[in-house]
Scaffold this motif. Structure first.
Motif, PDB file in Angstrom:
ATOM      1  N   ASN A 155     -57.442 -47.639  53.921  1.00 10.38           N
ATOM      2  CA  ASN A 155     -58.476 -48.221  53.068  1.00 10.38           C
ATOM      3  C   ASN A 155     -59.274 -47.104  52.407  1.00 10.38           C
ATOM      4  O   ASN A 155     -60.476 -46.949  52.596  1.00 10.38           O
ATOM      5  CB  ASN A 155     -59.389 -49.149  53.872  1.00 10.38           C
ATOM      6  CG  ASN A 155     -58.714 -50.458  54.185  1.00 10.38           C
ATOM      7  OD1 ASN A 155     -57.805 -50.882  53.477  1.00 10.38           O
ATOM      8  ND2 ASN A 155     -59.154 -51.109  55.237  1.00 10.38           N
ATOM      9  N   THR A 161     -58.360 -48.991  44.339  1.00 10.61           N
ATOM     10  CA  THR A 161     -59.369 -50.013  44.630  1.00 10.61           C
ATOM     11  C   THR A 161     -60.188 -50.281  43.375  1.00 10.61           C
ATOM     12  O   THR A 161     -60.258 -49.448  42.481  1.00 10.61           O
ATOM     13  CB  THR A 161     -60.305 -49.595  45.776  1.00 10.61           C
ATOM     14  OG1 THR A 161     -61.142 -50.714  46.124  1.00 10.61           O
ATOM     15  CG2 THR A 161     -61.157 -48.404  45.415  1.00 10.61           C
ATOM     16  N   THR A 174     -61.653 -54.066  48.725  1.00 12.60           N
ATOM     17  CA  THR A 174     -60.253 -54.483  48.699  1.00 12.60           C
ATOM     18  C   THR A 174     -59.412 -53.356  48.109  1.00 12.60           C
ATOM     19  O   THR A 174     -59.743 -52.819  47.047  1.00 12.60           O
ATOM     20  CB  THR A 174     -60.086 -55.759  47.851  1.00 12.60           C
ATOM     21  OG1 THR A 174     -60.947 -56.769  48.376  1.00 12.60           O
ATOM     22  CG2 THR A 174     -58.653 -56.248  47.891  1.00 12.60           C
ATOM     23  N   TYR A 175     -58.318 -53.029  48.809  1.00 14.81           N
ATOM     24  CA  TYR A 175     -57.448 -51.932  48.394  1.00 14.81           C
ATOM     25  C   TYR A 175     -56.046 -52.458  48.091  1.00 14.81           C
ATOM     26  O   TYR A 175     -55.517 -53.272  48.843  1.00 14.81           O
ATOM     27  CB  TYR A 175     -57.391 -50.857  49.482  1.00 14.81           C
ATOM     28  CG  TYR A 175     -58.718 -50.170  49.654  1.00 14.81           C
ATOM     29  CD1 TYR A 175     -58.996 -48.999  48.973  1.00 14.81           C
ATOM     30  CD2 TYR A 175     -59.710 -50.711  50.465  1.00 14.81           C
ATOM     31  CE1 TYR A 175     -60.221 -48.366  49.102  1.00 14.81           C
ATOM     32  CE2 TYR A 175     -60.941 -50.095  50.596  1.00 14.81           C
ATOM     33  CZ  TYR A 175     -61.195 -48.918  49.913  1.00 14.81           C
ATOM     34  OH  TYR A 175     -62.421 -48.312  50.031  1.00 14.81           O
ATOM     35  N   THR A 213     -52.285 -55.987  49.640  1.00  7.73           N
ATOM     36  CA  THR A 213     -53.711 -55.647  49.663  1.00  7.73           C
ATOM     37  C   THR A 213     -54.242 -55.659  51.086  1.00  7.73           C
ATOM     38  O   THR A 213     -53.776 -56.421  51.941  1.00  7.73           O
ATOM     39  CB  THR A 213     -54.538 -56.632  48.808  1.00  7.73           C
ATOM     40  OG1 THR A 213     -54.354 -57.948  49.295  1.00  7.73           O
ATOM     41  CG2 THR A 213     -54.134 -56.570  47.348  1.00  7.73           C
ATOM     42  N   SER A 225     -58.281 -55.080  53.152  1.00 10.96           N
ATOM     43  CA  SER A 225     -59.716 -55.019  52.883  1.00 10.96           C
ATOM     44  C   SER A 225     -60.412 -54.435  54.094  1.00 10.96           C
ATOM     45  O   SER A 225     -59.907 -54.452  55.205  1.00 10.96           O
ATOM     46  CB  SER A 225     -60.268 -56.402  52.541  1.00 10.96           C
ATOM     47  OG  SER A 225     -59.969 -57.299  53.573  1.00 10.96           O
TER      48      SER A 225
END
Length: 168
Positions: free
Chosen positions: A68, A127, A132-133, A164, A166
């Motif tokens: 992340n 990001t 959220t990535y 994704t 988070s």
């Protein structure tokens, strides 16, 4: 003329072998949906898969691969090694319930399973909101060998997809 017809039919009859399952292509680039049974997480191992009718490409990623945080370069994971890629052919169309139900359904059955012998998994992370990535996963140099030691040709799986995570 009958002699040539008999010879031609004999060659076709004795030359065919329906008992050997020959895999010539592994094509998952047209499948955009990357599936997972659980939420994808940066802190745990992740099992991702793509389904193409009666075929599945399964990617096991170690917990430290998805982070992340924004990556400035691609993060590489070797196959085999930290990551594992498995290609399966089933007896009929497969769905995500095959992978996610416990115990798995009795059908379809696995006709063939091949683990990748070489290659790399590359992950690039971006990001938009620092919560959220998005992780873009690419495959490179993936090699599957069948039981005869032959390499599966026409490998079309360079873009695995995007998942994704988070901040929890």
């Amino acid at each position: 003329m009958k002699k040539y017809l008999l010879i031609g039919c004999s060659i076709l009859f004795f030359g065919c072998n329906d008992g050997d399952l020959q895999i010539e292509t592994v094509d998952f680039d047209s499948i955009e949906t990357v599936q997972s049974c659980n939420d994808v997480s940066a802190t745990t191992e992740n099992v991702l898969f793509k389904i193409n009718d009666d075929e599945a490409l399964i990617l096991n990623l170690p917990s430290e691969l998805l982070k992340n945080e924004v990556s400035t370069t691609e993060i590489e994971s070797l196959v085999p090694g930290s990551s594992q890629i498995t290609y399966r052919i089933f007896s009929e169309t497969v769905s995500s319930s095959y992978f996610c139900d416990s115990p798995p359904p009795l059908t379809p059955t696995v006709l063939k399973e091949i683990e990748a012998e070489a290659g790399s998994v590359f992950v690039t992370t971006t990001t938009e909101d620092s919560i959220t990535y998005s992780h873009t996963i690419q495959l490179s140099g993936i090699t599957f060998l069948n039981e005869n030691g032959s390499r599966i040709t026409d490998l079309q799986i360079s873009e695995f997809g995007t998942v994704t995570t988070s901040i929890e």
